[in-house]
Design a protein around this motif. Structure first.
Motif, PDB file in Angstrom:
ATOM      1  N   GLN A  98       0.964  -1.209  -0.039  1.00  0.00           N
ATOM      2  CA  GLN A  98       0.148   0.001   0.131  1.00  0.00           C
ATOM      3  C   GLN A  98       1.135   1.339  -0.022  1.00  0.00           C
ATOM      4  OE1 GLN A  98      -3.386   0.555  -0.423  1.00  0.00           O
ATOM      5  NE2 GLN A  98      -3.624  -1.634  -0.512  1.00  0.00           N
ATOM      6  N   LEU A  99       2.090   1.311   0.855  1.00  0.00           N
ATOM      7  CA  LEU A  99       2.970   2.324   0.779  1.00  0.00           C
ATOM      8  C   LEU A  99       3.584   2.648  -0.622  1.00  0.00           C
ATOM      9  CD1 LEU A  99       4.125   2.007   4.401  1.00  0.00           C
ATOM     10  CD2 LEU A  99       2.609   3.767   3.574  1.00  0.00           C
ATOM     11  N   GLN A 100       3.718   1.507  -1.215  1.00  0.00           N
ATOM     12  CA  GLN A 100       4.344   1.752  -2.689  1.00  0.00           C
ATOM     13  C   GLN A 100       3.388   2.483  -3.516  1.00  0.00           C
ATOM     14  OE1 GLN A 100       7.284   0.720  -3.960  1.00  0.00           O
ATOM     15  NE2 GLN A 100       7.839   0.003  -2.091  1.00  0.00           N
ATOM     16  N   CYS A 151      -1.379   5.594   4.510  1.00  0.00           N
ATOM     17  CA  CYS A 151      -1.918   4.230   4.552  1.00  0.00           C
ATOM     18  C   CYS A 151      -2.512   4.112   6.150  1.00  0.00           C
ATOM     19  CB  CYS A 151      -1.056   3.216   4.398  1.00  0.00           C
ATOM     20  SG  CYS A 151      -1.989   1.513   4.554  1.00  0.00           S
ATOM     21  N   LEU A 152      -3.826   3.632   6.133  1.00  0.00           N
ATOM     22  CA  LEU A 152      -4.438   3.618   7.412  1.00  0.00           C
ATOM     23  C   LEU A 152      -4.439   2.033   8.085  1.00  0.00           C
ATOM     24  CD1 LEU A 152      -6.354   4.051  10.055  1.00  0.00           C
ATOM     25  CD2 LEU A 152      -8.435   3.554   8.381  1.00  0.00           C
ATOM     26  N   LEU A 153      -3.683   1.716   9.086  1.00  0.00           N
ATOM     27  CA  LEU A 153      -3.455   0.485   9.763  1.00  0.00           C
ATOM     28  C   LEU A 153      -4.616   0.417  10.838  1.00  0.00           C
ATOM     29  CD1 LEU A 153      -2.207  -2.228  10.056  1.00  0.00           C
ATOM     30  CD2 LEU A 153      -0.616  -1.094  11.637  1.00  0.00           C
ATOM     31  N   HIS A 154      -5.737  -0.199  10.411  1.00  0.00           N
ATOM     32  CA  HIS A 154      -6.941  -0.615  11.280  1.00  0.00           C
ATOM     33  C   HIS A 154      -6.681  -1.859  11.838  1.00  0.00           C
ATOM     34  CE1 HIS A 154     -11.633  -1.167  11.683  1.00  0.00           C
ATOM     35  NE2 HIS A 154     -11.135  -0.817  12.660  1.00  0.00           N
ATOM     36  N   GLY A 155      -6.363  -1.795  13.160  1.00  0.00           N
ATOM     37  CA  GLY A 155      -6.202  -3.387  13.704  1.00  0.00           C
ATOM     38  C   GLY A 155      -7.001  -3.125  15.129  1.00  0.00           C
ATOM     39  N   ILE A 156      -7.767  -4.192  15.467  1.00  0.00           N
ATOM     40  CA  ILE A 156      -8.501  -4.216  16.682  1.00  0.00           C
ATOM     41  C   ILE A 156      -7.491  -4.194  17.772  1.00  0.00           C
ATOM     42  CG2 ILE A 156     -10.344  -5.578  15.490  1.00  0.00           C
ATOM     43  CD1 ILE A 156      -9.184  -8.003  16.817  1.00  0.00           C
ATOM     44  N   ASN A 172      11.253  13.710   0.135  1.00  0.00           N
ATOM     45  CA  ASN A 172      11.360  12.974  -0.825  1.00  0.00           C
ATOM     46  C   ASN A 172      10.787  11.425  -0.525  1.00  0.00           C
ATOM     47  OD1 ASN A 172      11.829  11.709  -3.817  1.00  0.00           O
ATOM     48  ND2 ASN A 172      13.928  11.199  -2.753  1.00  0.00           N
ATOM     49  N   ASN A 173       9.742  11.180  -1.099  1.00  0.00           N
ATOM     50  CA  ASN A 173       8.834   9.681  -0.983  1.00  0.00           C
ATOM     51  C   ASN A 173       8.863   9.302   0.420  1.00  0.00           C
ATOM     52  OD1 ASN A 173       7.968   7.596  -2.394  1.00  0.00           O
ATOM     53  ND2 ASN A 173       9.745   6.404  -1.876  1.00  0.00           N
ATOM     54  N   ALA A 174       8.587  10.397   1.421  1.00  0.00           N
ATOM     55  CA  ALA A 174       8.041  10.182   2.755  1.00  0.00           C
ATOM     56  C   ALA A 174       6.663   9.514   2.882  1.00  0.00           C
ATOM     57  CB  ALA A 174       8.306  11.352   3.576  1.00  0.00           C
ATOM     58  N   LYS A 175       6.584   8.762   4.004  1.00  0.00           N
ATOM     59  CA  LYS A 175       5.167   8.002   3.879  1.00  0.00           C
ATOM     60  C   LYS A 175       4.638   8.257   5.358  1.00  0.00           C
ATOM     61  CE  LYS A 175       5.978   5.924  -0.098  1.00  0.00           C
ATOM     62  NZ  LYS A 175       4.807   6.378  -1.292  1.00  0.00           N
ATOM     63  N   VAL A 176       3.412   8.247   5.479  1.00  0.00           N
ATOM     64  CA  VAL A 176       2.452   8.265   6.729  1.00  0.00           C
ATOM     65  C   VAL A 176       1.712   7.109   6.885  1.00  0.00           C
ATOM     66  CG1 VAL A 176       0.816   9.549   8.026  1.00  0.00           C
ATOM     67  CG2 VAL A 176       2.550  10.790   6.490  1.00  0.00           C
ATOM     68  N   VAL A 177       1.782   6.676   8.203  1.00  0.00           N
ATOM     69  CA  VAL A 177       1.119   5.360   8.639  1.00  0.00           C
ATOM     70  C   VAL A 177       0.157   5.918   9.828  1.00  0.00           C
ATOM     71  CG1 VAL A 177       0.997   2.960   9.523  1.00  0.00           C
ATOM     72  CG2 VAL A 177       2.831   3.512   7.696  1.00  0.00           C
ATOM     73  N   GLY A 225      -4.217   4.449   1.515  1.00  0.00           N
ATOM     74  CA  GLY A 225      -4.326   2.940   1.427  1.00  0.00           C
ATOM     75  C   GLY A 225      -5.157   2.390   2.889  1.00  0.00           C
ATOM     76  N   LEU A 226      -5.276   1.065   2.879  1.00  0.00           N
ATOM     77  CA  LEU A 226      -5.998   0.582   3.836  1.00  0.00           C
ATOM     78  C   LEU A 226      -5.562  -1.047   4.061  1.00  0.00           C
ATOM     79  CD1 LEU A 226      -8.237   0.412   6.258  1.00  0.00           C
ATOM     80  CD2 LEU A 226      -9.829  -0.377   4.419  1.00  0.00           C
ATOM     81  N   VAL A 227      -5.147  -1.103   5.320  1.00  0.00           N
ATOM     82  CA  VAL A 227      -4.838  -2.478   6.158  1.00  0.00           C
ATOM     83  C   VAL A 227      -5.469  -2.776   7.267  1.00  0.00           C
ATOM     84  CG1 VAL A 227      -2.738  -4.012   6.669  1.00  0.00           C
ATOM     85  CG2 VAL A 227      -2.439  -2.334   4.737  1.00  0.00           C
ATOM     86  N   GLU A 228      -6.058  -3.868   7.275  1.00  0.00           N
ATOM     87  CA  GLU A 228      -6.829  -4.239   8.392  1.00  0.00           C
ATOM     88  C   GLU A 228      -6.223  -5.674   9.147  1.00  0.00           C
ATOM     89  OE1 GLU A 228     -10.883  -2.686   8.674  1.00  0.00           O
ATOM     90  OE2 GLU A 228     -10.889  -3.616   6.482  1.00  0.00           O
TER      91      GLU A 228
END
Length: 838
Positions: free
Chosen positions: A307-309, A314-319, A444-449, A469-472
């Protein structure tokens, strides 16, 4: 004219004039321009501090822009001095400050004030200077004036602190004013650096004794001064066991004095050297990942990489307890190995205590903490190390976003839903989660989670609409079960107790028999309990039994909270405290009853029911000092506390493996706020606090005490169904045009006179109606309509998600603000625009 090289360094020709926009730490409507003296043209760069003068006062400002052409409207003053050899901030931070100022409707000076540590802000110190041309007639001087004149003539310059010592008084300004009027002296202001490096004296052996033979000969031929010999032997022992030896530690451990050490130094046996040292001790820099991800976590990590590519966010939605932190650690490892910097943001200082230990275990000295509990000098040292790239990982609250990163690769915003990420007062009123996304875009190409078990509705909407993006992660780590949630109907409990009451009076239930029984079972099984009540103090208000009078704050239209530990009444809005009241101001009665309850009251009741239990309270009243949070959390981790009672501090991400019971004492108090986010917030609080139960072994239990058991949010909490809450909320938000379908700006008007604040609000409303009538609600007064002796009026503006309309509305608000402040009787009105309020 010389050729322009870049926006950072311009012009090397000394004949070319150059100008600069300088940010100074004031709330100015725009950035002012100064001329750069010819001697500084070749060296000055963006981000450097410079000394400038404005209205006869000196400021340390920061160069934000270099300009080749002189402004036509006025002749700029010259910069007084350049204060740095290298920039204090990088160009990226200046761009970021400008964006914050524009988006959140404040000044760049206010952003600078918030960003830079206090000890990097040079402060002006007034100096009294003797006038060499003064014609002094001593007969016209008072005793104090004569004393000060005599001292000035001798020393030529005196600081205000020295004047106070000479006159033995604090109020010296009237005397200084008279001397200035008599032309005896004048005032000069000097900018003074506050930051001072910490130094220690290190002790070393003279190199001529580094040879074993020479040292052996020295010791064997020692004849006098046995105490010096003992100290030397102690030094030799410490240097072998600890490496570098600090004078203060050596004298303490050797039980020696400074005279004995001086004797060895005078004999040229030992050498003393003063060196700068870090205020914050650091660990060795090493990476040690000693855990293995579960199959589900590994799959989530691979999805996260993918997703970060594609996406920058990207949202990391984890219980709860799904192991999101382990994924963060794996991500951090990858970026550190690439030589990048990482910012790991948390909403509360309380959260950093557990997380810092976990991350230090894996990354050692690569990591530093940054938050408001550090003193000013410690913050300067972290600032400089982040700027130089020495620190690779910063763990901190929202203020850490303003640090001068140079090579940022990743920002992690944990518990992204938390309202603490939004700065309230003073400006800049920025939302750190949203600002982090813009900040990362500058690198340059920094990402946010963004990580959360209960994401904000806006964030989840952005993920589902493919903006993020979304990862669960849908299972708990090590297959731990989600806690079983039960509702306790307080109406039924009260009705049952009323049947046994001879007076047939419905009681106020604080701790139900079922909750008390479950606490007893947990304690019997050597388990721990968390009790959550989102209100601190003992009793939120007191009421006269005779006439119903309620004590209110003199400065705010709010009731006073009784704090039993201090036996005082406190206002939770302005912080004013009052003595406990025993006599009614209205009728003179001495009979009061306490209404409702806070964490203090619960702590008292629990102590009465469980005499042998070890009980602790975690709220802003009980947790004070830099290490207080960490101390209490360690005690709870070590099972030296059985029952922890707290406000929402206990909700936020803390991980305790022996907790099997969580009690939510008053769910109605969470569900009944008048705010469009009330259901979202209530679900987040209850789901997060329930997530503290059963994280490692067995199935945890959560008991929710509530009167309205049919509230739809309770059903979502029982099912642990964020998706159902999201669907329910989205429908209402769309119908009433609330975020994520709109952008909100609240404009607040404050004045000591209610009618003047109202008048200013009406002028603003009328000025905005021409173009934005369909988006405006109000003006109206909030529920709490007076705080700190200022009356409040508000205008709510719900704008479509159209950048042009939003920009035009912000300009219109600023124009109307200027009109209001140019109206004579309205100049004292404080106007506060709050963009994306929470």
């Amino acid at each position: 004219m010389a050729k322009e090289k870049s926006d950072n360094i311009l012009f090397t020709s000394s004949s070319t004039k150059l100008f600069a926009e300088i940010i100074i730490p004031l709330a100015l409507p725009e950035t002012y321009i100064w001329e750069i003296p010819s001697q500084y043209i070749s060296t000055i760069t963006l981000g450097m501090r410079v000394e400038v003068q404005l209205r006869n006062k000196k400021y340390a400002g920061i160069v934000s822009k270099l300009i080749a052409q002189a402004p036509k409207e006025f002749k700029p003053k010259e910069i007084v001095n350049v204060l740095d050899d290298e920039p204090l901030v990088y160009e990226k931070q200046l761009i970021f400050w400008k964006w914050i100022a524009q988006y959140y409707m404040c000044s760049e000076g206010e952003v600078m004030q918030a960003a830079i540590p206090a000890n990097l802000k040079l402060t002006g110190e007034s100096i009294l200077v003797w006038n060499e041309d003064a014609d002094v007639d001593i007969h016209t001087l008072s005793d104090e004036e004569y004393l000060l004149t005599e001292a000035l003539e001798l020393k030529k310059e005196l600081r205000i602190s020295e004047v106070q010592q000479i006159l033995d008084a604090n109020h010296v300004y009237p005397i200084i004013k008279k001397l200035i009027e008599k032309n005896i002296c004048f005032i000069w202001e000097e900018l003074k650096e506050k930051y001072k490096p910490k130094t220690e004296i290190f002790i070393e052996l003279n190199p001529k004794y580094s040879n074993e033979k020479a040292l052996e000969e020295l010791l064997n031929n020692w004849s006098k001064a046995p105490k010096q010999l003992e100290l030397l032997l102690a030094y030799l022992h410490f240097s072998k066991t600890e490496g570098e030896v600090i004078q203060s530690q050596l004298l303490k451990k050797a039980n020696a004095n400074a005279a004995q050490l001086k004797g060895l130094i005078d004999k040229n046996i030992l050498i003393a050297e003063k060196r700068s040292v870090d205020r914050i001790a650091s660990l060795p820099k090493q990476i040690s990942i000693d855990f293995t991800l579960s199959a589900l976590q590994q799959q989530a990590l691979e999805n996260l990489y993918q997703q970060l590519q594609i996406n920058s966010v990207c949202l990391l939605h984890g219980i709860t307890a799904s192991g999101k932190t382990l994924l963060y650690i794996k991500l951090i490892e990858q970026y550190i190995q690439q030589g990048k910097q990482v910012l790991y943001m948390l909403p509360e200082i309380a959260l950093t205590t557990q997380i810092i230990r976990r991350i230090q275990k894996h990354f050692g000295g690569y990591i530093a903490i940054y938050h408001s509990k550090f003193n000013s000098n410690e913050r300067v040292e972290i600032w400089n190390k982040v700027k130089s790239g020495e620190i690779k990982i910063v763990l901190g609250a929202r203020s850490s976003l303003l640090l001068p990163f140079n090579d940022l690769g990743l920002i992690i915003v944990d518990e992204e839903h938390d309202a603490s990420y939004k700065q309230q007062d003073p400006a800049p009123r920025y939302q750190a989660r949203d600002a982090a996304i813009y900040y990362a875009s500058l690198f340059n190409n920094a990402k946010v989670v963004l990580g959360s078990a209960t994401p904000s509705i806006e964030t989840y909407y952005n993920a589902l609409t493919k903006k993020y993006g979304l990862v669960e992660l849908t299972e708990r780590y090590a297959n731990a079960a989600m806690p079983n949630i039960q509702l306790i109907d307080l109406k039924k409990v009260a009705a049952q107790q009323m049947q046994h009451d001879k007076n047939n009076v419905q009681p106020k239930i604080i701790l139900s028999p079922e909750l008390l029984n479950e606490i007893a079972i947990s304690l019997k099984n050597k388990k721990q309990v968390i009790l959550f009540q989102n209100r601190r103090g003992y009793s939120p208000y007191m009421i006269c039994k005779t006439c119903g009078w309620i004590p209110h704050c003199n400065n705010c239209n709010v009731t006073l909270t009784f704090h039993k530990s201090t036996n005082k009444l406190s206002c939770h809005y302005c912080g004013t405290t009052y003595p406990s009241i025993n006599t009614c101001a209205a009728c003179g009665s001495h009979h009061f009853m306490q209404k409702n309850f806070g964490t203090e009251k619960i702590e008292e009741l629990i102590a009465e029911h469980f005499i042998d239990a070890k009980i602790a309270r975690m709220d802003y009243d009980s947790i004070k000092g830099k290490n207080a949070h960490d101390t209490l959390i360690k005690l709870f981790e070590q099972q030296r506390v059985d029952i922890l009672i707290g406000t929402q501090i206990v909700v936020k991400g803390l991980d305790f493996e022996h907790v099997n019971l969580v009690g939510i004492i008053d769910a109605d108090g969470i569900l009944n706020f008048t705010d469009f986010r009330v259901n979202e917030r209530a679900f987040q609080l209850m789901e997060q606090v329930s997530g503290r139960a059963g994280r490692k072994e067995g199935t945890g239990k959560v008991l929710i005490q509530v009167n309205n058991i049919h509230h739809p949010v309770l059903n979502f909490v029982q099912q642990h169904s964020y998706q159902n809450l999201y669907k329910y909320e989205l429908e209402g938000r769309k119908f009433y045009h609330y975020p994520p379908f709109s952008r909100i700006i609240i404009v607040t008007f404050k004045h000591k006179e209610n009618h003047i604040a109202e008048q200013a609000a009406n002028i603003m409303m009328q000025g905005l109606q021409a173009n934005f009538k369909q988006y405006i609600q109000g003006p109206s007064q909030p529920i709490i309509d007076r705080i700190r002796n200022l009356y409040l009026w508000e205008i709510l503006i719900k704008l479509p998600k159209d950048a042009t309309i939003i920009h035009q509305c912000k300009i219109a608000i600023l124009q109307q603000t200027a009109i209001i402040h140019n109206t004579k009787n309205l100049r004292g009105v404080i106007i506060v625009p709050d963009v994306d309020p929470v």
